[in-house]
Design an enzyme around this catalytic site. Structure first.
Site, PDB file in Angstrom:
ATOM      1  N   THR A  18       0.908  -1.132   0.138  1.00  0.00           N
ATOM      2  CA  THR A  18       0.041  -0.010  -0.233  1.00  0.00           C
ATOM      3  C   THR A  18       1.166   1.274   0.172  1.00  0.00           C
ATOM      4  O   THR A  18       0.518   2.417  -0.186  1.00  0.00           O
ATOM      5  CB  THR A  18      -0.823  -0.385   1.485  1.00  0.00           C
ATOM      6  N   ARG A  22       8.611  -1.560   1.195  1.00  0.00           N
ATOM      7  CA  ARG A  22       9.063  -1.145   2.824  1.00  0.00           C
ATOM      8  C   ARG A  22       9.998  -1.744   2.965  1.00  0.00           C
ATOM      9  O   ARG A  22       9.561  -2.995   3.605  1.00  0.00           O
ATOM     10  CB  ARG A  22       8.090  -0.328   3.168  1.00  0.00           C
ATOM     11  N   LYS A 126       8.789   4.617  -2.835  1.00  0.00           N
ATOM     12  CA  LYS A 126       7.730   4.617  -3.646  1.00  0.00           C
ATOM     13  C   LYS A 126       7.510   6.213  -4.998  1.00  0.00           C
ATOM     14  O   LYS A 126       8.041   7.156  -4.693  1.00  0.00           O
ATOM     15  CB  LYS A 126       6.092   4.553  -3.000  1.00  0.00           C
ATOM     16  N   ASP A 279       7.721  10.827   7.671  1.00  0.00           N
ATOM     17  CA  ASP A 279       8.009  11.967   6.318  1.00  0.00           C
ATOM     18  C   ASP A 279       6.498  12.981   6.173  1.00  0.00           C
ATOM     19  O   ASP A 279       6.969  13.422   5.008  1.00  0.00           O
ATOM     20  CB  ASP A 279       7.700  10.457   4.798  1.00  0.00           C
ATOM     21  N   ASP A 281       3.247  13.112   6.905  1.00  0.00           N
ATOM     22  CA  ASP A 281       1.704  12.617   6.151  1.00  0.00           C
ATOM     23  C   ASP A 281       1.077  12.102   7.436  1.00  0.00           C
ATOM     24  O   ASP A 281      -0.275  12.726   7.246  1.00  0.00           O
ATOM     25  CB  ASP A 281       1.937  11.537   4.951  1.00  0.00           C
ATOM     26  N   THR A 344      -8.872   0.476   2.570  1.00  0.00           N
ATOM     27  CA  THR A 344      -7.273   1.340   2.976  1.00  0.00           C
ATOM     28  C   THR A 344      -5.982   1.739   2.429  1.00  0.00           C
ATOM     29  O   THR A 344      -5.848   0.244   1.130  1.00  0.00           O
ATOM     30  CB  THR A 344      -7.074   0.152   4.256  1.00  0.00           C
ATOM     31  N   GLU A 363      -7.527   8.604   7.119  1.00  0.00           N
ATOM     32  CA  GLU A 363      -8.303   6.923   7.227  1.00  0.00           C
ATOM     33  C   GLU A 363      -7.571   6.766   9.312  1.00  0.00           C
ATOM     34  O   GLU A 363      -7.668   8.160   9.200  1.00  0.00           O
ATOM     35  CB  GLU A 363      -6.964   6.928   6.773  1.00  0.00           C
ATOM     36  N   SER A 365      -5.715   5.860  10.697  1.00  0.00           N
ATOM     37  CA  SER A 365      -4.569   6.100  10.714  1.00  0.00           C
ATOM     38  C   SER A 365      -3.494   6.782  10.996  1.00  0.00           C
ATOM     39  O   SER A 365      -2.709   7.521  10.444  1.00  0.00           O
ATOM     40  CB  SER A 365      -3.937   4.223  10.358  1.00  0.00           C
ATOM     41  N   LYS A 376      -1.522  11.854   1.741  1.00  0.00           N
ATOM     42  CA  LYS A 376      -2.241  12.259   3.160  1.00  0.00           C
ATOM     43  C   LYS A 376      -1.006  13.719   4.106  1.00  0.00           C
ATOM     44  O   LYS A 376      -0.398  14.169   3.004  1.00  0.00           O
ATOM     45  CB  LYS A 376      -2.790  11.737   4.521  1.00  0.00           C
ATOM     46  N   ARG A 496      -5.424  -6.450  12.539  1.00  0.00           N
ATOM     47  CA  ARG A 496      -5.731  -5.277  12.832  1.00  0.00           C
ATOM     48  C   ARG A 496      -7.303  -5.719  13.257  1.00  0.00           C
ATOM     49  O   ARG A 496      -8.152  -5.800  11.984  1.00  0.00           O
ATOM     50  CB  ARG A 496      -5.538  -3.762  12.700  1.00  0.00           C
TER      51      ARG A 496
HETATM   52  C1  G1P Z   1      -1.441   1.493   7.324  1.00  0.00           C
HETATM   53  C2  G1P Z   1      -3.010   2.410   7.840  1.00  0.00           C
HETATM   54  C3  G1P Z   1      -3.595   2.575   6.592  1.00  0.00           C
HETATM   55  C4  G1P Z   1      -2.280   3.789   5.372  1.00  0.00           C
HETATM   56  C5  G1P Z   1      -0.727   2.769   5.458  1.00  0.00           C
HETATM   57  C6  G1P Z   1       0.268   3.701   5.030  1.00  0.00           C
HETATM   58  O1  G1P Z   1      -1.711   0.452   6.755  1.00  0.00           O
HETATM   59  O2  G1P Z   1      -3.714   0.989   8.259  1.00  0.00           O
HETATM   60  O3  G1P Z   1      -4.897   3.320   6.472  1.00  0.00           O
HETATM   61  O4  G1P Z   1      -3.122   4.274   4.623  1.00  0.00           O
HETATM   62  O5  G1P Z   1      -0.586   1.766   6.441  1.00  0.00           O
HETATM   63  O6  G1P Z   1      -0.083   4.947   5.722  1.00  0.00           O
HETATM   64  P1  G1P Z   1      -2.018  -1.280   7.282  1.00  0.00           P
HETATM   65  O7  G1P Z   1      -0.867  -1.577   7.762  1.00  0.00           O
HETATM   66  O8  G1P Z   1      -3.407  -1.664   8.190  1.00  0.00           O
HETATM   67  O9  G1P Z   1      -2.020  -1.833   5.353  1.00  0.00           O
HETATM   68 ZN    ZN Z   2       4.034   8.388   6.923  1.00  0.00          ZN
END
Ligand code: G1P
Ligand code: ZN
Length: 543
Positions: A18, A22, A126, A279, A281, A344, A363, A365, A376, A496
């Site tokens: 996503t 990383r 990315k 970073d 965001d 997500t 979000e 998060s 973001k 989660r």
């Molecule tokens: C997590 C957050 C999600 C966010 C992503 C990148 O992803 O839950 O909302 O977009 O980090 O910052 P996840 O580890 O849940 O896949």
């Molecule tokens: Zn970040």
């Protein structure tokens, strides 16, 4: 300047998640790992050849090395121009801003977000597309496909590029513009918010702290809050970016920013505090003795959008990721605007923002943002809150409490089970999937299940379908339990569990969150058998 073509072997673990790629720093330093990814981007994104690439990162360990490699590859592959932040720095939202402002074909953003940095920490990269946002799935799939078939990469033989002096340099046929990483972003912020009103607020005795967590937002925050808005020196804490973030997790939440939270406590507590991540965001918003959940933050900002000059005419719509609480849905309903529920990941907001269907999105998060960029944006959220506080002249707690009285309160918490064996985590989701058809109409802990599904999203703009995005179990009283596996972890799997209870009655809106969610916590256990399936009695992190 000549370049050399090296042969390479494909890496099978370069599927961007996503948030891009990383991994541990040591993985990035192995063989041609980084070069493979960069060559796969340059091979598959044809507009970059002869076009402009934006380049920068959060300054973590390996940032400068990676910048030098990418500049040499950009040159050897025929990229026309690279715009790089001075010192190799650009926050993620600033990178998005710069890509959009200068009409770049895309950008490479170097960060592992809120993950720890340093030689033993994480690194990441990315690709963002020309709209300034994270590449959508079809693009990341192209990059991944290319990484499997790639057989060589090209690197210029030129020497080290000076990325610390502002201005333009020619690196063979490649033009490199070293820019101030803060200036374009700060200009954009001034075009959105009422800086005069915020300046008045900050000079009225109002006390705030911004914790940059020794990460990228330090220079941005010093300039915005202390230079432009006149807040006293010392308003920004941990403002000096460090390659290892001082050994901390640069993650703005109640656990990792506990020192900041302490500054908001008691009679001497500051009126407002906020933090951002590695970073830049993510954001966390605090009032005196008050934590604003990210889901509530989105809802409150949406309800108060017209107080922000750039949105004084109203916003067309809002969006939230599926596990984010439904607080903003109630605001959208009251305002008569569209509200979207997306999977997500920020990239799912991109099409809606591009099409002008939404202006605010967020979000759970700790991610909040708007149509000004395609990421973001932590500092945007902080300035948005300051703008609302300045316009309303009330405390954070009063604004949120009144919001609950008007719209109802969505009690909310996320329970994470980290470092679970992938097999066990997958088994839990599989067994939930199998149970879904039998759940609607059944009673869980005394409340009837209204619906139960595995969330699937059809993008309203391009029609693309993303399925298997998480298990949703909704109850007739508006409460919900959501289960999904993290897509960003680097060790094992993370389960989660997202819990949300709706409370319209103001006399029951001051209960402690976990207590208010007790019924749902039991419902989650009874339907998913968490303890037995993954062998954990309690979550590793409760947010
Ligand atoms: C997590 C957050 C999600 C966010 C992503 C990148 O992803 O839950 O909302 O977009 O980090 O910052 P996840 O580890 O849940 O896949
Ligand atoms: Zn970040």
């Amino acid at each position: 300047m000549p370049f050399t073509t090296y042969s390479t072997h494909p890496y099978k673990d370069q599927r961007p998640g996503t948030s891009g790629l990383r991994k541990r720093v040591e993985v990035f330093r192995q063989g041609n790992y980084l070069k493979n990814f960069v060559q796969s981007v340059l091979d598959s994104q044809h507009d970059l050849i002869g076009g402009t690439l934006v380049l920068g990162g959060d300054g973590r360990f390996f940032n400068r090395d990676a910048i030098q490699v990418i500049l040499k590859m950009a040159s050897a592959n025929g990229v026309g121009k690279v715009i790089v932040g001075q010192g190799g720095l650009l926050s993620t939202p600033a990178a998005s801003c710069v890509i959009r402002k200068y009409g770049a074909a895309g950008g490479l953003v170097l960060s592992a977000s809120h993950n720890p940095g340093g030689p033993d920490g994480d690194f990441g990269i990315k690709f963002n597309t020309a709209n300034g946002g994270p590449a959508p799935e079809r693009v990341t799939e192209d990059i991944f496909a290319r990484s499997l078939e790639i057989s060589n990469f090209r690197v210029s033989n030129g020497g080290e590029v000076d990325i610390d002096t502002l201005g333009s340099v020619d690196f063979d046929k490649l033009k490199i513009d070293v820019i101030d990483p803060v200036a374009d972003y700060a200009e954009l912020m001034q075009s959105i918010f009422d800086f005069d009103a915020i300046r008045d607020l900050l000079s009225s005795g109002f006390r705030m702290r911004f914790d940059a967590m020794h990460a990228i937002t330090g220079p941005y925050a010093h300039y915005l809050f202390e230079t432009l808005l006149g807040a006293p020196a010392g308003t920004v804490i941990n403002g000096e970016p460090l390659e290892d973030f001082g050994g901390h997790h640069p993650d703005p939440n109640l656990v990792h920013a506990a020192d900041l939270v302490a500054l908001t406590r008691g009679a001497g507590g500051v009126d407002f505090a906020a933090a951002s991540d590695g970073d830049g965001d993510r954001n966390m918003i605090l009032g005196r003795d008050f934590f604003v959940t990210p889901s509530d933050s989105l809802a409150v900002l949406a309800a108060n959008a017209t107080l922000i000059p750039a949105h004084h005419g109203g916003i067309p719509g809002v969006a939230r990721s599926m596990p984010t609480s439904q607080a903003v849905d109630r605001v959208a309903q009251a305002l008569g605007i569209e509200c979207f529920e997306t999977p997500t990941g920020w990239k799912f907001f991109g099409n809606l923002l591009d099409a002008g269907r939404i202006a605010f999105c967020g979000e759970e998060s700790f991610g909040t943002g708007s149509s000004h960029v395609r990421e973001k944006d932590g500092l945007w959220a902080v300035l948005a809150w300051l703008n609302v506080l300045a316009a309303r002249g009330q405390s954070v707690a009063d604004i949120v409490t009144q919001h609950w009285q008007q719209y109802g309160r969505n009690y909310y918490s996320r329970h994470d089970y980290e470092g679970v064996k992938a097999k066990k985590a997958n088994a839990l989701i599989e067994s939930l999937r199998a149970k879904l058809p039998g759940l609607p109409g059944s009673i869980l802990e005394g409340v009837e299940v209204a619906y139960a599904d595995d969330f699937s999203y059809t993008d309203p703009i391009d029609g693309s379908v993303s399925s298997g995005q998480g298990i949703r179990i909704g109850f007739v009283d508006g409460s919900r339990v959501v289960f999904r596996l993290s897509g960003t972890g680097t060790v094992g799997a993370t389960l989660r569990v997202y819990l949300e209870a709706y409370e319209p009655d103001p006399s029951r809106q001051q209960i402690e969150t976990q207590a208010a969610l007790a019924r749902l916590i039991n419902a989650a256990e009874s339907v998913a058998d968490i303890r037995a399936t993954i062998g954990r009695d309690t979550p590793s992190v409760i947010t």
